[in-house]
Design a protein around this motif. Structure first.
Motif, PDB file in Angstrom:
ATOM      1  N   TYR A   1       0.827  -1.211   0.000  1.00  0.00           N
ATOM      2  CA  TYR A   1       0.000   0.000   0.000  1.00  0.00           C
ATOM      3  C   TYR A   1       0.864   1.265   0.000  1.00  0.00           C
ATOM      4  O   TYR A   1       2.016   1.237   0.456  1.00  0.00           O
ATOM      5  CB  TYR A   1      -0.896   0.021   1.232  1.00  0.00           C
ATOM      6  CG  TYR A   1      -1.785  -1.192   1.357  1.00  0.00           C
ATOM      7  CD1 TYR A   1      -2.686  -1.510   0.351  1.00  0.00           C
ATOM      8  CD2 TYR A   1      -1.714  -2.019   2.480  1.00  0.00           C
ATOM      9  CE1 TYR A   1      -3.497  -2.628   0.460  1.00  0.00           C
ATOM     10  CE2 TYR A   1      -2.525  -3.130   2.591  1.00  0.00           C
ATOM     11  CZ  TYR A   1      -3.415  -3.435   1.577  1.00  0.00           C
ATOM     12  OH  TYR A   1      -4.212  -4.536   1.674  1.00  0.00           O
ATOM     13  N   GLY A   2       0.256   2.348  -0.460  1.00  0.00           N
ATOM     14  CA  GLY A   2       0.980   3.612  -0.563  1.00  0.00           C
ATOM     15  C   GLY A   2       1.582   4.074   0.750  1.00  0.00           C
ATOM     16  O   GLY A   2       2.764   4.424   0.806  1.00  0.00           O
ATOM     17  N   TYR A   3       0.782   4.049   1.819  1.00  0.00           N
ATOM     18  CA  TYR A   3       1.277   4.571   3.098  1.00  0.00           C
ATOM     19  C   TYR A   3       2.431   3.721   3.629  1.00  0.00           C
ATOM     20  O   TYR A   3       3.423   4.254   4.123  1.00  0.00           O
ATOM     21  CB  TYR A   3       0.121   4.631   4.109  1.00  0.00           C
ATOM     22  CG  TYR A   3       0.512   5.254   5.417  1.00  0.00           C
ATOM     23  CD1 TYR A   3       1.101   6.517   5.462  1.00  0.00           C
ATOM     24  CD2 TYR A   3       0.290   4.593   6.624  1.00  0.00           C
ATOM     25  CE1 TYR A   3       1.470   7.099   6.662  1.00  0.00           C
ATOM     26  CE2 TYR A   3       0.652   5.164   7.838  1.00  0.00           C
ATOM     27  CZ  TYR A   3       1.242   6.415   7.842  1.00  0.00           C
ATOM     28  OH  TYR A   3       1.604   6.990   9.034  1.00  0.00           O
ATOM     29  N   GLU A   4       2.298   2.404   3.505  1.00  0.00           N
ATOM     30  CA  GLU A   4       3.359   1.510   3.979  1.00  0.00           C
ATOM     31  C   GLU A   4       4.635   1.718   3.153  1.00  0.00           C
ATOM     32  O   GLU A   4       5.739   1.745   3.699  1.00  0.00           O
ATOM     33  CB  GLU A   4       2.915   0.045   3.915  1.00  0.00           C
ATOM     34  CG  GLU A   4       2.134  -0.426   5.125  1.00  0.00           C
ATOM     35  CD  GLU A   4       0.757   0.208   5.218  1.00  0.00           C
ATOM     36  OE1 GLU A   4       0.138   0.451   4.157  1.00  0.00           O
ATOM     37  OE2 GLU A   4       0.295   0.480   6.358  1.00  0.00           O
TER      38      GLU A   4
ATOM     39  N   ARG B   1      -8.332  -0.448  -0.367  1.00  0.00           N
ATOM     40  CA  ARG B   1      -7.040   0.249  -0.569  1.00  0.00           C
ATOM     41  C   ARG B   1      -6.459  -0.096  -1.937  1.00  0.00           C
ATOM     42  O   ARG B   1      -6.627  -1.217  -2.425  1.00  0.00           O
ATOM     43  CB  ARG B   1      -6.036  -0.157   0.514  1.00  0.00           C
ATOM     44  CG  ARG B   1      -6.465   0.200   1.884  1.00  0.00           C
ATOM     45  CD  ARG B   1      -5.444  -0.236   2.900  1.00  0.00           C
ATOM     46  NE  ARG B   1      -4.393   0.777   3.075  1.00  0.00           N
ATOM     47  CZ  ARG B   1      -3.441   0.681   4.003  1.00  0.00           C
ATOM     48  NH1 ARG B   1      -3.385  -0.364   4.794  1.00  0.00           N
ATOM     49  NH2 ARG B   1      -2.538   1.631   4.125  1.00  0.00           N
TER      50      ARG B   1
ATOM     51  N   SER C   1       4.363  11.480   0.430  1.00  0.00           N
ATOM     52  CA  SER C   1       3.336  11.156  -0.571  1.00  0.00           C
ATOM     53  C   SER C   1       3.484  12.012  -1.835  1.00  0.00           C
ATOM     54  O   SER C   1       3.172  11.560  -2.932  1.00  0.00           O
ATOM     55  CB  SER C   1       1.945  11.320   0.025  1.00  0.00           C
ATOM     56  OG  SER C   1       1.789  12.607   0.570  1.00  0.00           O
TER      57      SER C   1
ATOM     58  N   SER D   1       5.473   4.418   1.717  1.00  0.00           N
ATOM     59  CA  SER D   1       6.003   5.723   2.114  1.00  0.00           C
ATOM     60  C   SER D   1       6.845   5.591   3.388  1.00  0.00           C
ATOM     61  O   SER D   1       7.913   6.185   3.502  1.00  0.00           O
ATOM     62  CB  SER D   1       4.834   6.693   2.328  1.00  0.00           C
ATOM     63  OG  SER D   1       5.246   7.833   2.998  1.00  0.00           O
TER      64      SER D   1
ATOM     65  N   TYR E   1      -0.154  -2.148  -4.710  1.00  0.00           N
ATOM     66  CA  TYR E   1       0.802  -2.119  -5.829  1.00  0.00           C
ATOM     67  C   TYR E   1       1.772  -3.285  -5.763  1.00  0.00           C
ATOM     68  O   TYR E   1       2.170  -3.707  -4.675  1.00  0.00           O
ATOM     69  CB  TYR E   1       1.594  -0.807  -5.807  1.00  0.00           C
ATOM     70  CG  TYR E   1       0.713   0.396  -5.597  1.00  0.00           C
ATOM     71  CD1 TYR E   1      -0.035   0.898  -6.657  1.00  0.00           C
ATOM     72  CD2 TYR E   1       0.587   0.986  -4.341  1.00  0.00           C
ATOM     73  CE1 TYR E   1      -0.873   1.980  -6.472  1.00  0.00           C
ATOM     74  CE2 TYR E   1      -0.255   2.061  -4.141  1.00  0.00           C
ATOM     75  CZ  TYR E   1      -0.983   2.559  -5.217  1.00  0.00           C
ATOM     76  OH  TYR E   1      -1.820   3.613  -5.028  1.00  0.00           O
TER      77      TYR E   1
ATOM     78  N   LEU F   1       6.085  10.082  -3.649  1.00  0.00           N
ATOM     79  CA  LEU F   1       5.723   8.680  -3.898  1.00  0.00           C
ATOM     80  C   LEU F   1       4.694   8.525  -5.032  1.00  0.00           C
ATOM     81  O   LEU F   1       4.892   7.718  -5.952  1.00  0.00           O
ATOM     82  CB  LEU F   1       5.172   8.062  -2.604  1.00  0.00           C
ATOM     83  CG  LEU F   1       4.729   6.613  -2.727  1.00  0.00           C
ATOM     84  CD1 LEU F   1       5.922   5.687  -2.859  1.00  0.00           C
ATOM     85  CD2 LEU F   1       3.892   6.207  -1.523  1.00  0.00           C
TER      86      LEU F   1
END
Lengths: 104, 171
Positions: A27-30, A70, A39, A32, A73, A42
């Motif tokens: 996931y994006g936050y992880e 969510r 972000s 990051s 990727y 990213l």
């Protein structure tokens, strides 16, 4: 001279992080947190890699109830090859630098 | 969650909504991805940081996609072609009135004390396009400045063409 595409330190950092878990959807936050990329850096990278066919994405149901799905990727086969090449190049240049430091 | 925290969270939500709005329509799934990700961030301050970064990412992405708007696609937008059509209709009205005047044995168009229906229609068409024109400029100038300026120049040309006979024939 035009810079080689995908050669930025941030891109290398991102694909190296994704290569650590090549089969996992991330996931994006992880990502990051793992890469320490904000972000604002990213997402343009994720979008670019996705446009180039190096990254695939899909919506995943959340692990925690009551939360929205969510966007996850994963590197494609081309993305994995690119990431492996990037990591190998980085390792080789680090080794060269260390060798140069040891001989001087 | 205390009041201060909820205010910070609201700020994060507002920022992330703006980030999603800024992205071009073709990138809307990425806007949704940013929005949904925010709900998985527990800390409010961290959420604001994340959302602020997403705003930057969206503007960067939009900047890179600006050239995707060609002149052809811009001019087909209703707020672009409507003022053009209104100016051309106003010009056609004058031309039609001129032909009618010739056909009925008059020398041409002449200024009349009591403005007729044609004059009122012309005024309505010219004045009515102004709000549409302003809307078009406000909406599209920040997104695709160059193409918007071309369309605005075309609109100005059409408006001048519609005004020219009034000016030169002293109608």
């Amino acid at each position: 001279m035009a810079r080689k595409p995908n050669s930025s330190a941030q891109t290398r950092k991102l694909v190296s992080a994704m290569l650590r878990q090549p089969r996992a959807w991330q996931y994006g936050y992880e990502l990051s947190k793992q890469t320490e990329l904000k972000s604002g850096t990213l997402y343009p990278l994720l979008i670019r890699l996705s446009d180039q066919g190096l990254l695939e994405s899909k919506w995943q149901e959340p692990e925690r109830p009551g939360k929205p799905p969510r966007h996850a990727y994963k590197l494609t086969s081309n993305g994995l090859a690119f990431a492996r090449e990037t990591v190998a190049t980085d390792t080789a240049s680090t080794a060269r630098r260390e060798l140069a430091g040891a001989t001087t | 969650m205390n009041a201060r925290a909820s205010l910070v969270r609201r700020l994060a939500l507002a920022l992330i909504a703006h980030a999603a709005d800024v992205l071009p329509p073709s990138r809307s799934p990425w806007g949704e991805a940013m929005k949904h990700e925010l709900d998985h961030i527990d800390g409010d301050v961290e959420a604001v940081r994340w959302a602020a970064g997403c705003v930057i990412a969206s503007y960067l992405e939009r900047g890179g996609r600006k050239m995707d708007q060609s002149f052809g696609t811009m001019v087909r937008k209703p707020s672009a072609f409507l003022p053009l059509a209104m100016s051309l209709t106003a010009l056609a009205l004058l031309f039609g009135a001129y032909i009618f005047a010739l056909a009925t044995g008059q020398a041409g168009l002449e200024r009349q004390q009591d403005e007729g229906a044609i004059a009122h229609l012309w005024q309505l068409l010219m004045a009515g396009q102004l709000p549409v024109l302003i809307f078009f400029a406000i909406k599209w100038l920040p997104r695709a400045p160059r193409q918007t300026l071309y369309v605005l120049a075309l609109q100005a040309g059409a408006a001048l063409a519609a005004m020219a006979p009034v000016y030169f024939l002293n109608l």
